[in-house]
Design a protein around this motif. Structure first.
Motif, PDB file in Angstrom:
ATOM      1  N   ALA A  44      12.014  -7.119 -36.059  1.00 58.11           N
ATOM      2  CA  ALA A  44      12.068  -6.660 -37.459  1.00 58.11           C
ATOM      3  C   ALA A  44      11.260  -5.380 -37.643  1.00 58.11           C
ATOM      4  O   ALA A  44      11.733  -4.421 -38.265  1.00 58.11           O
ATOM      5  N   VAL A  45      10.049  -5.365 -37.054  1.00 57.13           N
ATOM      6  CA  VAL A  45       9.204  -4.170 -37.209  1.00 57.13           C
ATOM      7  C   VAL A  45       9.854  -2.975 -36.511  1.00 57.13           C
ATOM      8  O   VAL A  45       9.869  -1.849 -37.036  1.00 57.13           O
ATOM      9  N   THR A  46      10.411  -3.227 -35.325  1.00 54.66           N
ATOM     10  CA  THR A  46      11.052  -2.140 -34.582  1.00 54.66           C
ATOM     11  C   THR A  46      12.222  -1.562 -35.368  1.00 54.66           C
ATOM     12  O   THR A  46      12.384  -0.349 -35.466  1.00 54.66           O
ATOM     13  N   THR A  47      13.016  -2.439 -35.945  1.00 52.68           N
ATOM     14  CA  THR A  47      14.158  -1.977 -36.741  1.00 52.68           C
ATOM     15  C   THR A  47      13.682  -1.186 -37.960  1.00 52.68           C
ATOM     16  O   THR A  47      14.190  -0.110 -38.269  1.00 52.68           O
ATOM     17  N   PHE A  48      12.677  -1.751 -38.617  1.00 47.53           N
ATOM     18  CA  PHE A  48      12.150  -1.107 -39.817  1.00 47.53           C
ATOM     19  C   PHE A  48      11.615   0.298 -39.469  1.00 47.53           C
ATOM     20  O   PHE A  48      11.937   1.283 -40.134  1.00 47.53           O
ATOM     21  N   THR A  49      10.798   0.368 -38.408  1.00 52.76           N
ATOM     22  CA  THR A  49      10.218   1.676 -38.059  1.00 52.76           C
ATOM     23  C   THR A  49      11.303   2.636 -37.574  1.00 52.76           C
ATOM     24  O   THR A  49      11.206   3.833 -37.811  1.00 52.76           O
ATOM     25  N   PHE A  50      12.335   2.114 -36.923  1.00 50.03           N
ATOM     26  CA  PHE A  50      13.421   2.992 -36.457  1.00 50.03           C
ATOM     27  C   PHE A  50      13.990   3.783 -37.639  1.00 50.03           C
ATOM     28  O   PHE A  50      14.145   5.001 -37.577  1.00 50.03           O
ATOM     29  N   PHE A  51      14.299   3.049 -38.722  1.00 48.60           N
ATOM     30  CA  PHE A  51      14.908   3.735 -39.871  1.00 48.60           C
ATOM     31  C   PHE A  51      13.864   4.531 -40.658  1.00 48.60           C
ATOM     32  O   PHE A  51      14.149   5.620 -41.150  1.00 48.60           O
ATOM     33  N   LEU A  52      12.658   3.980 -40.715  1.00 49.31           N
ATOM     34  CA  LEU A  52      11.597   4.679 -41.465  1.00 49.31           C
ATOM     35  C   LEU A  52      11.301   6.042 -40.836  1.00 49.31           C
ATOM     36  O   LEU A  52      11.168   7.055 -41.535  1.00 49.31           O
ATOM     37  N   ILE A  53      11.214   6.058 -39.514  1.00 53.81           N
ATOM     38  CA  ILE A  53      10.917   7.300 -38.799  1.00 53.81           C
ATOM     39  C   ILE A  53      11.969   8.358 -39.121  1.00 53.81           C
ATOM     40  O   ILE A  53      11.661   9.519 -39.355  1.00 53.81           O
ATOM     41  N   ARG A  54      13.222   7.927 -39.145  1.00 58.17           N
ATOM     42  CA  ARG A  54      14.298   8.891 -39.384  1.00 58.17           C
ATOM     43  C   ARG A  54      14.423   9.289 -40.843  1.00 58.17           C
ATOM     44  O   ARG A  54      15.147  10.229 -41.167  1.00 58.17           O
ATOM     45  N   LEU A 109      15.018  -2.231 -21.178  1.00 55.27           N
ATOM     46  CA  LEU A 109      13.654  -1.684 -21.097  1.00 55.27           C
ATOM     47  C   LEU A 109      13.652  -0.163 -20.922  1.00 55.27           C
ATOM     48  O   LEU A 109      12.756   0.406 -20.318  1.00 55.27           O
ATOM     49  N   ASP A 110      14.672   0.467 -21.457  1.00 50.45           N
ATOM     50  CA  ASP A 110      14.740   1.925 -21.415  1.00 50.45           C
ATOM     51  C   ASP A 110      14.393   2.443 -22.814  1.00 50.45           C
ATOM     52  O   ASP A 110      15.145   2.225 -23.771  1.00 50.45           O
ATOM     53  N   LEU A 111      13.243   3.097 -22.919  1.00 51.12           N
ATOM     54  CA  LEU A 111      12.814   3.593 -24.227  1.00 51.12           C
ATOM     55  C   LEU A 111      13.364   4.991 -24.510  1.00 51.12           C
ATOM     56  O   LEU A 111      13.000   5.619 -25.503  1.00 51.12           O
ATOM     57  N   GLY A 112      14.183   5.494 -23.638  1.00 47.11           N
ATOM     58  CA  GLY A 112      14.790   6.805 -23.849  1.00 47.11           C
ATOM     59  C   GLY A 112      13.888   7.932 -23.384  1.00 47.11           C
ATOM     60  O   GLY A 112      12.861   7.699 -22.734  1.00 47.11           O
ATOM     61  N   PHE A 331       5.273   2.899 -31.189  1.00 48.46           N
ATOM     62  CA  PHE A 331       5.180   1.868 -32.224  1.00 48.46           C
ATOM     63  C   PHE A 331       5.583   0.505 -31.674  1.00 48.46           C
ATOM     64  O   PHE A 331       4.999  -0.518 -32.027  1.00 48.46           O
ATOM     65  N   LEU A 332       6.570   0.512 -30.795  1.00 47.85           N
ATOM     66  CA  LEU A 332       7.018  -0.747 -30.192  1.00 47.85           C
ATOM     67  C   LEU A 332       5.885  -1.381 -29.381  1.00 47.85           C
ATOM     68  O   LEU A 332       5.623  -2.587 -29.481  1.00 47.85           O
ATOM     69  N   VAL A 333       5.197  -0.546 -28.603  1.00 50.99           N
ATOM     70  CA  VAL A 333       4.101  -1.057 -27.776  1.00 50.99           C
ATOM     71  C   VAL A 333       2.969  -1.580 -28.661  1.00 50.99           C
ATOM     72  O   VAL A 333       2.414  -2.659 -28.422  1.00 50.99           O
ATOM     73  N   ILE A 334       2.654  -0.807 -29.689  1.00 50.78           N
ATOM     74  CA  ILE A 334       1.558  -1.223 -30.579  1.00 50.78           C
ATOM     75  C   ILE A 334       1.926  -2.519 -31.305  1.00 50.78           C
ATOM     76  O   ILE A 334       1.125  -3.467 -31.358  1.00 50.78           O
ATOM     77  N   THR A 335       3.145  -2.570 -31.822  1.00 45.26           N
ATOM     78  CA  THR A 335       3.587  -3.781 -32.523  1.00 45.26           C
ATOM     79  C   THR A 335       3.543  -4.977 -31.590  1.00 45.26           C
ATOM     80  O   THR A 335       3.041  -6.056 -31.943  1.00 45.26           O
ATOM     81  N   SER A 336       4.071  -4.786 -30.381  1.00 44.66           N
ATOM     82  CA  SER A 336       4.102  -5.893 -29.419  1.00 44.66           C
ATOM     83  C   SER A 336       2.694  -6.374 -29.123  1.00 44.66           C
ATOM     84  O   SER A 336       2.438  -7.583 -29.042  1.00 44.66           O
ATOM     85  N   ALA A 337       1.777  -5.427 -28.967  1.00 40.09           N
ATOM     86  CA  ALA A 337       0.401  -5.803 -28.642  1.00 40.09           C
ATOM     87  C   ALA A 337      -0.205  -6.629 -29.771  1.00 40.09           C
ATOM     88  O   ALA A 337      -0.848  -7.661 -29.524  1.00 40.09           O
ATOM     89  N   VAL A 338       0.004  -6.194 -31.001  1.00 47.72           N
ATOM     90  CA  VAL A 338      -0.570  -6.921 -32.144  1.00 47.72           C
ATOM     91  C   VAL A 338       0.061  -8.302 -32.246  1.00 47.72           C
ATOM     92  O   VAL A 338      -0.643  -9.317 -32.425  1.00 47.72           O
ATOM     93  N   VAL A 339       1.378  -8.354 -32.099  1.00 50.62           N
ATOM     94  CA  VAL A 339       2.072  -9.641 -32.227  1.00 50.62           C
ATOM     95  C   VAL A 339       1.639 -10.600 -31.114  1.00 50.62           C
ATOM     96  O   VAL A 339       1.310 -11.766 -31.374  1.00 50.62           O
ATOM     97  N   PHE A 340       1.596 -10.112 -29.883  1.00 48.78           N
ATOM     98  CA  PHE A 340       1.209 -10.997 -28.774  1.00 48.78           C
ATOM     99  C   PHE A 340      -0.247 -11.430 -28.882  1.00 48.78           C
ATOM    100  O   PHE A 340      -0.596 -12.549 -28.533  1.00 48.78           O
ATOM    101  N   ALA A 341      -1.083 -10.538 -29.396  1.00 48.91           N
ATOM    102  CA  ALA A 341      -2.482 -10.929 -29.599  1.00 48.91           C
ATOM    103  C   ALA A 341      -2.551 -12.064 -30.625  1.00 48.91           C
ATOM    104  O   ALA A 341      -3.327 -13.013 -30.466  1.00 48.91           O
TER     105      ALA A 341
END
Lengths: 363, 581
Positions: A44-54, A109-112, A331-341
């Motif tokens: 959800a966060v990844t999707t949200f930030t994807f559109f927010l960034i653009r 796992l390809d972040l482009g 953002f994906l890495v940061i989100t993942s880190a917070v969520v996994f923590a």
């Protein structure tokens, strides 16, 4: 033969039923629900930030031209010439198409590739800078947490004493000063005015003239360059830990089991460490877990001021340049880190305190 | 025996020759400068890619690594030879030629030839360089001479500048890509073909292992650290025996990062923009300051779709109501001056680019609140009981002034203009935005008043008149972007629309014609006040003479060069700057 053939489907049905039961049990388990929630949160966060960034104003090309004109004094024509053909980015591609492409790459796992860095893979950028941030902010977090807990415990236990009075004032003041102000003060007072160190020699992550390797010289250099950023992170965050631990200690001291322990004639040291400290620390563990998640994002301004090669500094550059793919990856890495923590914290709490798991089941 | 002697002679000659070639030793001493280069990891040595030489060395240091054909002196209006020994338009002006100096070598020992120039532009064509707005073809005339044939009627002095300021790259690195580019072009492919896009990506993703330099300095990726990078002297350049620094140490970072370094004396020169209080600290620390034009200043921009800014009289009144000297001081202390001529061309260039009679005809819009009030009344406004201007329906002029929060100088200019106009009777509220958002608000017409740059760092009327009048409106923007809403086709200059007049102002090679055309456009801009040029900014650069010697006196003409023809390029290349003892 016929009995065999008739029992085979039954066996299969039993196996299927057993599998379904196990699956149901798994899906109802506390751990499964916590992990599933975490994964949904990341998506959800990844999707949200994807559109927010653009939706941010300015695309990478316009931003690059404006920056060249404004900050590098290029004429419009020179800036356009510099920007010509260097962005692998099609602003006209439909957003949904971009999102589908992003997700299909992400599952592999390809972040482009970076839009503004000539096709450098985003994963390479993250892997290069993440360890520095983890080391620097991680060490600072451990130090500030450990010191904060110890000092806060002592202040709470011997409240009203000299240590309590002095450290309460110190913690209140230091926690109110932003980290970048501390950094500036240290640089200007100790670097420029008192000349205790050369300002240039505390910038970067390591002395570039030392060969990379597990040598004492290299490790020493890494530690030397990390010293000031770590010191600033510790100073900026220790006040909060001290005050939180003091508060938690005071409330723990009011518990009956502390009075009982003291009445039993246990030594003060034992009461302090085994009864007060251990219990007072519990609320701080959750907080620590959340802080661990944020370690990944580093501190943008401190990394910029010390030119420390961390993720925060690069995120700052990526945002300024509207490098969509790099921002998205970070953002994906940061989100993942917070969520996994948080997942780890929840699982740990569930393990430490079974009531948490039972409550969830009842719910 | 004779054969042995002959071999001995040849070998001795070669050995001596080799010693001769390496006899040039690196000078001692380190230049201490700054540039916000790309950090290791994404830093690359590609001359055409982001994160490559253009970003890493910029307009100041790249010319010391990859030479340009010539260097422009603003004070004398002439080009000085750097890589080229001669240049000029051919007799019928249908083409431009320059000849590379004899003996020019790359750092790998190869001679620099016209093929290198042709290859540079072959790649530039694929990338869509602006030179190809006027140039049709680039070809080698001989080993050292290259010819740029213009599209019909497109020869101009502006094209000359772009040609003489372009860096030439080495075929040893880029020859293969250039060959592919030439093949595509000769096959009639265009940028709409997939092959063109594929080659663009290939050029971007190319990562040269070594930098082949024509200038006296070069570097490798190993020389790039997080905090600083080091450009090292190389012996093969035309300027290797002239420069007096063995290495150029370039600190990374922008203003906030470099300030402590300047104060601690670890940075000898900086091109960053420092606020007035920091400049005072430099003076107190005994650091010399050098002042050069920045080639732009902040301008108050109107949204012409918003009343009353569609009214010329109101715009003229506002120009009279703002004290531009005060604006300059509050924008950048002594590093700015209030605009005088209001010609749409920088004050420093107005006497060069306009005829005196046109200059005399310009309204200087002196600070005069009475005149401003008279113009407002003429426009149909009256003051209400609070001293605010109201229209016939009793509406005050209540608008927002949008400005980029992260540009301290532009913010200060906008805030001062807001305060002055509010004192005069407007009702303006400030709105600070991140700079990217502020720029985009102008593009999208989502502003009422805003601030952005005017003027240009190029010595031509076109570049000056273009910015901001034409830059922020159609046809310079995308069709869906209204920008300032100024309709350039609604105005006529000498029988042309304003848009065409600006585009063609520098067409042809007749400087007198350029002046006449520019004069007519300037008069219109001056009369209509399409924007208010609040002030003209100067670059105040610290130059620590405890570290660097040889800096010319403050009145030296070289300091008339703005930043994109920076003085240090010339002074380092020719050995004027040297390490202080």
């Amino acid at each position: 033969m016929s009995s065999l053939t008739s029992s085979a489907p039954k066996l299969k049905r039993d196996e299927t039923a057993s599998l379904l039961i196990r699956l149901r049990r798994l899906t109802r388990s506390y751990a499964f629900r916590i992990i599933a929630q975490g994964l949904i949160t990341i998506w959800a966060v990844t999707t949200f930030t994807f559109f927010l960034i653009r939706l941010m104003p300015g695309n990478p090309v316009d931003t690059y031209i404006d920056a060249l004109m404004q900050q590098r004094n290029l004429t419009l024509e020179e800036a356009q010439r510099a920007a010509a053909g260097i962005f692998e980015f099609d602003p006209d591609e439909p957003l949904v198409q971009q999102y589908v492409n992003f997700l299909s790459k992400l599952v592999r796992l390809d972040l482009g590739k970076s839009i503004t860095k000539g096709g450098t893979p985003v994963l390479d950028i993250i892997l290069r800078y993440l360890p520095w941030t983890l080391f620097c902010v991680g060490v600072a977090l451990i130090i500030s947490f450990a010191l904060g807990v110890l000092i806060g415990l002592a202040m709470g236990y011997w409240r009203g004493g000299l240590l309590d009075n002095v450290m309460t004032g110190f913690a209140s003041i230091i926690s109110g000063i932003p980290d970048y102000i501390l950094a500036l003060l240290i640089l200007i007072i100790f670097g420029v005015q008192l000349q205790w160190f050369r300002v240039g020699e505390v910038r970067g992550g390591v002395d570039p003239t030392i060969e990379v390797g597990f040598t004492l010289e290299y490790i020493g250099s890494v530690l030397r360059y990390a010293f000031l950023p770590v010191l600033i992170y510790v100073l900026a965050s220790i006040g909060t830990w001290i005050l939180a631990m003091k508060s938690s200690t005071i409330s723990t001291l009011g518990e009956d089991y502390i009075t009982v322990a003291q009445a039993r004639g246990l030594s003060e040291r034992r009461v302090l460490t085994s009864y007060v400290g251990r219990n007072a620390m519990l609320p701080l563990v959750t907080r620590l877990a959340i802080s661990v998640g944020f370690v990944v994002s580093g501190s943008v301004i401190i990394e910029e001021m010390f030119q420390y090669p961390g993720l925060g500094r690069n995120l700052f550059v990526a945002i300024a340049q509207r490098d969509y793919t790099t921002m998205q990856g970070m953002f994906l890495v940061i989100t993942s880190a917070v969520v996994f923590a948080n997942i780890l914290a929840d699982l740990a709490l569930g393990w430490l305190d079974p009531r948490v798991r039972l409550d969830k089941k009842v719910d | 025996m004779k054969a042995h002697f002959l071999w001995l002679f040849v070998a001795s000659t070669l050995v001596l020759g080799a010693f001769g070639a390496s006899a040039a030793e690196a000078p001692s001493g380190t230049w201490l400068g700054t540039w916000p280069y790309t950090a290791p990891g994404t830093h690359n040595l590609n001359s055409f890619a982001t994160g490559g030489l253009n970003d890493n060395l910029g307009v100041v240091y790249r010319p010391l690594v990859e030479l340009t054909p010539a260097y422009y002196m603003w004070a004398t209006n002439e080009y000085m030879p750097v890589l080229a020994e001669s240049w000029g338009f051919v007799d019928d002006s249908t083409a431009y030629e320059f000849t590379i100096k004899e003996g020019a070598l790359w750092s790998n020992g190869d001679p620099i030839t016209s093929a290198d120039v042709v290859n540079t532009y072959a790649i530039g064509r694929i990338l869509g360089w602006t030179q190809f707005n006027s140039v049709a073809n680039v070809e080698a005339v001989d080993e050292r001479t290259v010819r740029f044939t213009f599209q019909e009627g497109k020869q101009s002095l502006l094209a000359e500048r772009l040609i003489l300021k372009e860096h030439v790259v080495a075929s040893a690195n880029y020859g293969d890509l250039a060959a592919e580019a030439l093949a595509l072009f000769e096959a009639g492919k265009t940028k709409d073909d997939p092959e063109w896009a594929a080659l663009t990506s290939k050029i971007q993703e190319f990562r040269p292992e070594t930098l082949i330099a024509s200038g006296p300095y070069t570097y490798s990726l190993a020389d790039v650290g997080e905090a600083f990078m080091t450009l090292r002297w190389q012996p093969n350049s035309l300027y290797s025996d002239k420069v007096r620094f063995g290495e150029l140490k370039i600190w990374s970072g922008e203003t906030e990062v470099t300030t402590p370094l300047v104060l601690s004396g670890e940075l000898a020169h900086s091109t960053n923009v420092y606020p007035p209080a920091t400049i005072d600290s430099f003076v107190a620390a005994g650091i010399r300051l050098v002042t050069t034009p920045r080639g732009y200043g902040p301008a108050l921009l109107f949204n012409f779709k918003v009343a009353p800014f569609d009214n010329k009289l109101v715009r003229q009144a506002m120009a009279h109501a703002i004290n531009r000297d005060q604006s300059a001081f509050l924008t950048n202390g002594l590093g700015a001056s209030g605009t005088v001529f209001m010609s749409g061309i920088l004050d420093s260039l107005t006497p060069v680019l306009l005829n005196q009679e046109d200059i005399d005809a310009l309204n200087k819009y002196e600070y005069d609140l009475d005149k401003a009030a008279a113009l407002m009344e003429e426009a149909g406004f009256t003051r209400n009981a609070s001293g605010k201007w109201v229209d016939s329906a009793g509406n005050t002029i209540s608008v927002e002034y949008t400005f980029p929060a992260d540009f301290a100088d532009f913010s200060a200019a906008a805030r001062d203009a807001t305060a002055q106009l509010n004192d005069f009777g407007f009702d303006i509220k400030e709105r600070a935005l991140p700079w990217q958002e502020a720029a985009n608000a102008i593009r999208n017409g989502q502003f009422q008043l805003s601030v952005w740059s005017w003027g240009s760092g190029a010595p031509f009327a076109f570049n000056n008149l273009n910015n901001p009048t034409r830059r922020w409106t159609a046809p310079s923007l995308a069709p869906e972007q209204p920008g300032t809403g100024l309709d350039l086709n609604a105005y006529s200059v000498n029988g042309q629309t304003l848009n065409d007049a600006i585009v063609n102002v520098n067409a042809g090679l007749d400087v007198e014609q350029h002046k006449a055309r520019a004069g007519a456009i300037s008069r219109l801009i001056n009369e209509e006040v399409f924007f208010i040029p609040l002030n003209e900014m100067l670059s105040v650069e610290p130059l620590n003479e405890a570290k660097i010697g040889g800096a010319p006196a403050d009145d030296d003409p070289i300091y008339q060069n703005p930043s994109n023809d920076h003085f240090l390029i010339w002074l380092i290349l020719n050995g004027t700057f040297f390490p202080a003892s």
